[in-house]
Design a protein around this motif. Structure first.
Motif: not given
Length: 333
Positions: A126-146
């Motif tokens: 699920n992508v809901r920007p107001p709730h999307a803290t950095e901890k909830l993005w897999p930025n190390e595992e899939v860098p461009e997903f966010q």
């Protein structure tokens, strides 16, 4: 709201005439109000608005061609979502949707949109920007997903507002700006609009009785945008109450009405039931299916009252209505 949205005359609808024919679901050319459109010709908008209302007041679904969301962005988001879903479960668990938030990973069978069936055979991010803290993005595992997800979310926001504006035109609603303003916080504040990348994995050897990929349901909010991959599975209930395929058609987005919009329009526009069954063939059961859905909602504090003044349904805030529906969906025993 004018009770006769066809006062401008019936507009012929472009039905598919090839092997991709979706049967009862019209295919509309959205190029007059495409996101790629510079100057807009007002004379072309009313016929398109009439087409939309004709479809949404009968079938409740349309396919849109030439909508202006880049196909490359949709494909890229699919690819990056594939990388996320391919991660080990213990890694994906780190990004699980919190109980009090809408953003994050939803594991297999966590949702049950049909209470009479077991949990759905699907997982989602699920992508809901107001709730999307950095901890909830897999930025190390899939860098461009966010980045790709947020770009697609914003394109869906823009397209949704154009569709809602045309619906207001087609229904002859006087306060079009007021209807749009009730969706003004999509992606930025107290608003329930959500984008979901969905994966239906290959069907396991053993499934629970009555279990399917996604149970029969209607959507909750104003409208839904759906991008399908090339694997069929979506079925939509037709006017005779039968479920019929809504196959993937390249470079289109499927749009349907949600329950809140049906309520808002005193049942003028139809929120139609749909589902995703298990494939019948062995090859199909071994194949994963993917889709991306964008659920456009009014702002949480928007009071939904019947636009035609009929008071057919009592007023309710969009936030309270959404809370009721989500509570039922996630109450999986």
């Amino acid at each position: 709201m004018d009770p006769n949205p066809q006062e401008h005359g019936p507009i012929p609808i472009n039905w598919a005439d090839d092997a991709e024919d979706p049967g009862h679901i019209p295919i509309l050319d959205f190029s007059p109000y495409s996101l790629l459109k510079g100057a807009v010709d007002e004379d072309q908008l009313q016929p398109l608005a009439t087409q939309l209302v004709q479809a949404f007041s009968t079938v409740g679904f349309v396919y849109l061609r030439n909508h202006g969301i880049p196909a490359a962005l949709v494909s890229r988001t699919f690819e990056l979502a594939d990388k996320f879903f391919a991660l080990p479960e213990e890694v994906k668990t780190k990004f699980s949707r919190p109980a009090d938030k809408s953003h994050g990973w939803v594991c297999l069978e966590r949702e049950r949109v049909t209470m009479e069936r077991p949990g759905d055979l699907k997982e989602a991010f699920n992508v809901r920007p107001p709730h999307a803290t950095e901890k909830l993005w897999p930025n190390e595992e899939v860098p461009e997903f966010q980045q790709a997800s947020l770009q697609l979310y914003d394109k869906c926001r823009q397209l949704s507002l154009r569709i809602i504006e045309l619906m207001a035109r087609g229904l002859n609603i006087q306060d079009k700006a007021g209807l749009l303003s009730m969706h003004s916080m999509i992606g930025t504040g107290p608003n329930g609009s959500l984008m979901r990348t969905l994966r239906y994995p290959p069907v396991p050897e053993q499934v629970k009785e009555g279990q399917i990929r996604c149970g029969e349901h209607t959507d909750y909010g104003s409208i839904t945008l759906l991008f399908q991959d090339n694997v069929a599975g979506l079925e939509v209930q037709n006017c005779d109450g039968e479920y019929v395929p809504a196959p993937p058609i390249p470079n289109t987005v499927v749009v349907n009405i949600g329950d809140l919009m049906q309520r808002w329009t005193s049942d003028k526009l139809k929120s139609t039931s749909h589902r995703v069954l298990l494939p019948e063939t062995e090859e199909g059961r071994k194949t994963a299916r993917r889709s991306i859905a964008f659920f456009a909602h009014p702002n949480m504090d928007a009071v939904i009252t019947c636009l035609d003044g009929s008071n057919k349904y009592p007023p309710i805030t969009a936030g309270e209505y959404l809370k009721q529906r989500l509570t039922a969906t996630y109450d999986v025993s």
